[in-house]
Design an enzyme around this catalytic site. Structure first.
Site, PDB file in Angstrom:
ATOM      1  N   GLY A 130       0.688  -1.080   0.020  1.00 43.06           N
ATOM      2  CA  GLY A 130      -0.076  -0.104   0.041  1.00 43.06           C
ATOM      3  C   GLY A 130       0.913   1.123  -0.020  1.00 43.06           C
ATOM      4  O   GLY A 130       0.935   1.885   1.135  1.00 43.06           O
ATOM      5  N   SER A 132       1.001   3.288  -3.475  1.00 45.42           N
ATOM      6  CA  SER A 132       0.376   4.580  -4.031  1.00 45.42           C
ATOM      7  C   SER A 132      -0.961   4.962  -3.816  1.00 45.42           C
ATOM      8  O   SER A 132      -1.642   4.143  -3.218  1.00 45.42           O
ATOM      9  CB  SER A 132       0.297   3.899  -5.757  1.00 45.42           C
ATOM     10  N   GLU A 247      12.229  -5.030  -3.741  1.00 47.16           N
ATOM     11  CA  GLU A 247      11.332  -5.078  -4.793  1.00 47.16           C
ATOM     12  C   GLU A 247      12.051  -4.811  -6.071  1.00 47.16           C
ATOM     13  O   GLU A 247      11.449  -5.444  -7.014  1.00 47.16           O
ATOM     14  CB  GLU A 247      10.200  -3.902  -4.596  1.00 47.16           C
ATOM     15  N   GLU A 365      12.037   7.050 -15.382  1.00 47.11           N
ATOM     16  CA  GLU A 365      12.580   8.357 -14.925  1.00 47.11           C
ATOM     17  C   GLU A 365      12.888   8.549 -13.818  1.00 47.11           C
ATOM     18  O   GLU A 365      14.182   9.090 -13.167  1.00 47.11           O
ATOM     19  CB  GLU A 365      11.711   9.711 -15.173  1.00 47.11           C
TER      20      GLU A 365
HETATM   21  C1  LIG Z   1       1.302  -3.303 -13.032  1.00 48.15           C
HETATM   22  C2  LIG Z   1       1.148  -2.316 -11.772  1.00 48.15           C
HETATM   23  C3  LIG Z   1       1.345  -2.773 -10.281  1.00 48.15           C
HETATM   24  C4  LIG Z   1       1.511  -1.897  -9.489  1.00 48.15           C
HETATM   25  N1  LIG Z   1       1.419  -2.484  -8.134  1.00 48.15           N
HETATM   26  C5  LIG Z   1       1.519  -1.395  -7.174  1.00 48.15           C
HETATM   27  C6  LIG Z   1       1.259  -1.964  -5.896  1.00 48.15           C
HETATM   28  O1  LIG Z   1       1.115  -3.223  -5.565  1.00 48.15           O
HETATM   29  N2  LIG Z   1       1.238  -1.175  -4.855  1.00 48.15           N
HETATM   30  C7  LIG Z   1       1.341   0.180  -5.081  1.00 48.15           C
HETATM   31  O2  LIG Z   1       1.538   0.942  -3.933  1.00 48.15           O
HETATM   32  N3  LIG Z   1       1.759   0.765  -6.258  1.00 48.15           N
HETATM   33  C8  LIG Z   1       1.720   0.028  -7.406  1.00 48.15           C
HETATM   34  N4  LIG Z   1       1.731   0.473  -8.613  1.00 48.15           N
HETATM   35  C9  LIG Z   1       1.788   1.984  -8.858  1.00 48.15           C
HETATM   36  C10 LIG Z   1       3.183   2.316  -9.136  1.00 48.15           C
HETATM   37  O3  LIG Z   1       4.263   2.192  -8.401  1.00 48.15           O
HETATM   38  C11 LIG Z   1       2.867   3.711  -9.754  1.00 48.15           C
HETATM   39  O4  LIG Z   1       2.166   3.724 -10.829  1.00 48.15           O
HETATM   40  C12 LIG Z   1       4.226   4.418  -9.876  1.00 48.15           C
HETATM   41  O5  LIG Z   1       4.947   4.648  -8.815  1.00 48.15           O
HETATM   42  C13 LIG Z   1       4.152   5.852 -10.660  1.00 48.15           C
HETATM   43  O6  LIG Z   1       3.281   6.583 -10.058  1.00 48.15           O
HETATM   44  P1  LIG Z   1       2.110   7.160 -10.940  1.00 48.15           P
HETATM   45  O7  LIG Z   1       1.305   6.010 -11.524  1.00 48.15           O
HETATM   46  O8  LIG Z   1       1.177   8.059  -9.886  1.00 48.15           O
HETATM   47  O9  LIG Z   1       2.783   8.169 -12.115  1.00 48.15           O
HETATM   48  P2  LIG Z   1       3.197   9.566 -11.780  1.00 48.15           P
HETATM   49  O10 LIG Z   1       4.076   9.621 -10.526  1.00 48.15           O
HETATM   50  O11 LIG Z   1       2.219  10.620 -11.986  1.00 48.15           O
HETATM   51  O12 LIG Z   1       4.123   9.598 -13.049  1.00 48.15           O
HETATM   52  C14 LIG Z   1       3.833  10.144 -14.534  1.00 48.15           C
HETATM   53  C15 LIG Z   1       4.895  10.200 -15.194  1.00 48.15           C
HETATM   54  O13 LIG Z   1       5.849  11.344 -14.963  1.00 48.15           O
HETATM   55  C16 LIG Z   1       7.001  10.832 -14.534  1.00 48.15           C
HETATM   56  N5  LIG Z   1       7.670  11.646 -13.515  1.00 48.15           N
HETATM   57  C17 LIG Z   1       6.869  11.930 -12.292  1.00 48.15           C
HETATM   58  N6  LIG Z   1       7.739  12.498 -11.415  1.00 48.15           N
HETATM   59  C18 LIG Z   1       9.260  12.668 -12.038  1.00 48.15           C
HETATM   60  C19 LIG Z   1      10.102  13.622 -11.785  1.00 48.15           C
HETATM   61  N7  LIG Z   1      10.375  13.987 -10.472  1.00 48.15           N
HETATM   62  N8  LIG Z   1      11.106  13.528 -12.625  1.00 48.15           N
HETATM   63  C20 LIG Z   1      10.883  13.072 -13.914  1.00 48.15           C
HETATM   64  N9  LIG Z   1       9.636  12.279 -14.254  1.00 48.15           N
HETATM   65  C21 LIG Z   1       8.862  12.167 -13.419  1.00 48.15           C
HETATM   66  C22 LIG Z   1       7.106   9.530 -14.189  1.00 48.15           C
HETATM   67  O14 LIG Z   1       8.339   8.854 -14.389  1.00 48.15           O
HETATM   68  C23 LIG Z   1       5.943   8.995 -15.434  1.00 48.15           C
HETATM   69  O15 LIG Z   1       6.609   8.815 -16.419  1.00 48.15           O
HETATM   70  C24 LIG Z   1       1.618  -0.337  -9.620  1.00 48.15           C
HETATM   71  C25 LIG Z   1       1.809   0.137 -10.966  1.00 48.15           C
HETATM   72  C26 LIG Z   1       1.615  -0.837 -11.993  1.00 48.15           C
HETATM   73  C27 LIG Z   1       1.802  -0.379 -13.440  1.00 48.15           C
END
Ligand SMILES: Cc1cc2nc3c(=O)[nH]c(=O)nc-3n(C[C@H](O)[C@H](O)[C@H](O)COP(=O)(O)OP(=O)(O)OC[C@H]3O[C@@H](n4cnc5c(N)ncnc54)[C@H](O)[C@@H]3O)c2cc1C
Length: 378
Positions: A130, A132, A247, A365
Site C-alpha cells: 500500500g 500509491s 522489490e 525516470e
Molecule cells: C502493473 C503495476 C502494478 C503496480 N502495483 C502497485 C502496488 O502493488 N502497490 C502500489 O503501491 N503501487 C503499485 N503500482 C503503482 C506504481 O508504483 C506507480 O504507478 C508508480 O510509482 C508511478 O506513479 P504514478 O502512476 O502516479 O505516475 P506519476 O508519478 O504521475 O508519473 C507520471 C509520469 O511522470 C514521470 N515523473 C514523475 N515525477 C517525475 C520526476 N520527479 N522527474 C521525472 N519524471 C517524473 C514518471 O516517470 C511518469 O512517466 C503499480 C503500477 C503498475 C503499472
C-alpha cells in the site's frame, strides 16, 4: 564513482537438485495456457503457492523459528529463477515471500511475526503493498492516507490505488501519515492491515487485457490495535524506501517476457531464417548478461551487503529488455503462419501489458534519477 562489478557466482551444490525439484513441481501442476505463463509473477494461483509452501520453497531464507528453512539467498534465487523461467503462477505469494515476510522479520513486533510469517512460509498468507495513492505515485512523499491515535490503538482513513493482488491478499503493509499536519517524508509510519478488517473495501481495476490484477483500496474508520504499527512511528519513509530495494532486486525484473522468447525459439526451430537466428542470438546474449548482473546482486545480498544501486540498474536494464522482446518478435515473425498462433497470442498479450513493466516498482525516470545519484552524477 561506484561501478557495477559482476562476479562469478558460486552457485550452491544443492542448485541442480533444487532446479529438478521446481521443474517437477511445475510439471505436476499441469500444462497451462501460454498467455497465462507470460508475466507470471502477477498471476495468482493459491493452490500452487500452497504446494510450494508444503515443499519448503517459500520463506526459504527465514529462521525455522518462524516457519522458514534457513537456506541461502542463492538457493532461493535458484528457485525463483526456475519458477519464472517456467512461467509458473507465483503471483499469490510473490509479494509476501519477496518483501513483506523479510520486512516483518526485520521490523515486526512478536505479535505480527507470529501471526503472519509462518503462514506466509506455508503458502497460506498473501500480502499487498500500500504505497500509491491517487495523487501519490512517483511523488510518494505526498501520501495523504492517515492514522490517528484512538485509545490504545489507531483509526485509519484514506485510499490506496494500483494495489496489485489486494483481492487475494490477507494483509497489506501500508505507508500512512501518523502525524497530523506533517509534510513530505516526515510523520509517516507503516502499518500491517488485515484485509478483512471492518472498513476496508477493495474495488477491482480491470486492465486493458480484461484481467483483474490491481485494485483501489478504501479505508473508512478502520480500527487497528497498537501492535499493527510496523517498526517505529515516524520512520515510515526510511522503512518503505529500504523495502523498495527488495522489490527491485530480483530476476522478475527481466524475465517477464521469457515465455515469449521460448516460443520464439520453438517457432524459429522449424525454419532456416538467418534474421530469426540472429534475433535469438542477440536476445540470448542479453539474457545471459542480465542473469549475471542479477545473480551478482543476489550474491551481494547473500554476503549481507546492500546492493541497492546495482539492483536499481538491473531493474532499469531488465525492464528495457523484457519490453523489447514483444516488439522485436512482432517485427520478426510472420503471424499469418499457421504454426505462429501461440507465438502471436503471447506476443499480443505482452504488447498490451509490457508498457507497465517500467512503471511498476518505480518509473523509468525515477529509477534513472536514483542511478544518477548513486553514480555521483547528480
Ligand atoms: C502493473 C503495476 C502494478 C503496480 N502495483 C502497485 C502496488 O502493488 N502497490 C502500489 O503501491 N503501487 C503499485 N503500482 C503503482 C506504481 O508504483 C506507480 O504507478 C508508480 O510509482 C508511478 O506513479 P504514478 O502512476 O502516479 O505516475 P506519476 O508519478 O504521475 O508519473 C507520471 C509520469 O511522470 C514521470 N515523473 C514523475 N515525477 C517525475 C520526476 N520527479 N522527474 C521525472 N519524471 C517524473 C514518471 O516517470 C511518469 O512517466 C503499480 C503500477 C503498475 C503499472
Amino acid at each position: 564513482m561506484q561501478t557495477f562489478v559482476t562476479e562469478a557466482v558460486d552457485w550452491p551444490e544443492t542448485a541442480p537438485d533444487l532446479r529438478e525439484q521446481v521443474r517437477a513441481l511445475v510439471a505436476a501442476h499441469g500444462e497451462r495456457d501460454p498467455v497465462r505463463r507470460a508475466n507470471c509473477w502477477t498471476k495468482a494461483d493459491a493452490g500452487f503457492s500452497k504446494r510450494l509452501g508444503d515443499a519448503g520453497l517459500l520463506g526459504m531464507t527465514w529462521p525455522t523459528e518462524y516457519g522458514g528453512h534457513e537456506r541461502s539467498q542463492l538457493e532461493r534465487y535458484v528457485v525463483i529463477e526456475e519458477l519464472l523461467a517456467a512461467g509458473a503462477p507465483v503471483g499469490a505469494h510473490w509479494i509476501a515471500d519477496r518483501q513483506s515476510g523479510p520486512l516483518l522479520l526485520r521490523l515486526g513486533n512478536e505479535d505480527l511475526k507470529r501471526r503472519w510469517v509462518p503462514a506466509i512460509a506455508r503458502g497460506e498468507a498473501f500480502a499487498c503493498i500500500g504505497l500509491s495513492e491517487p495523487n501519490s505515485g512517483s511523488d510518494l512523499a505526498s501520501v495523504r492516507t492517515a492514522a490517528r491515535r484512538d485509545g490504545d490503538g489507531w483509526v485509519l482513513n484514506g485510499q490506496k490505488v494500483w494495489t496489485t493482488g489486494a483481492h487475494v491478499s490477507h494483509f497489506m503493509i501500508a505507508l500512512v501519515r501518523t502525524e497530523a499536519g506533517s509534510e513530505r517524508q516526515q510523520g509517516l509510519s507503516q502499518f500491517v492491515i488485515p484485509m478483512d478488517a471492518p472498513g476496508v473495501t477493495v474495488k477491482p481495476i480491470i486492465d486493458l487485457t480484461g484481467a483483474h490484477e490491481f485494485n483501489e483500496v478504501f479505508f473508512e474508520d478502520v480500527r487497528l490495535p497498537e501492535t499493527a504499527l510496523l517498526g517505529t512511528e515516524g520512520d515510515g519513509w526510511k522503512q518503505a524506501t529500504a523495502e523498495l530495494s527488495l522489490e527491485r532486486a530480483g530476476p522478475e525484473r527481466y524475465l517477464s517476457s521469457m515465455v515469449l522468447f521460448l516460443e520464439l525459439v520453438r517457432y524459429a526451430g522449424a525454419r532456416q531464417d538467418m534474421a530469426l537466428q540472429q534475433l535469438i542470438g542477440r536476445l540470448t546474449a542479453d539474457a545471459w548478461t542480465l542473469r549475471l548482473m542479477s545473480a551478482s546482486v543476489a550474491a551481494k545480498l547473500a554476503r549481507g551487503e546492500d546492493p541497492a544501486l546495482e539492483a536499481t540498474m538491473v531493474k532499469d536494464l531488465g525492464n528495457s529488455y523484457e519490453q523489447a522482446i514483444p516488439q522485436l518478435v512482432q517485427a520478426a515473425a510472420d503471424f499469418a503462419d499457421a504454426d505462429a498462433a501461440t507465438l502471436r497470442d503471447v506476443c499480443f498479450y505482452l504488447l498490451q501489458v509490457s508498457p507497465s513493466f517500467s512503471l511498476r516498482g518505480g518509473t523509468r525516470e525515477i529509477i534513472k534519477g536514483i542511478i544518477a545519484r548513486g553514480l555521483g552524477l547528480r
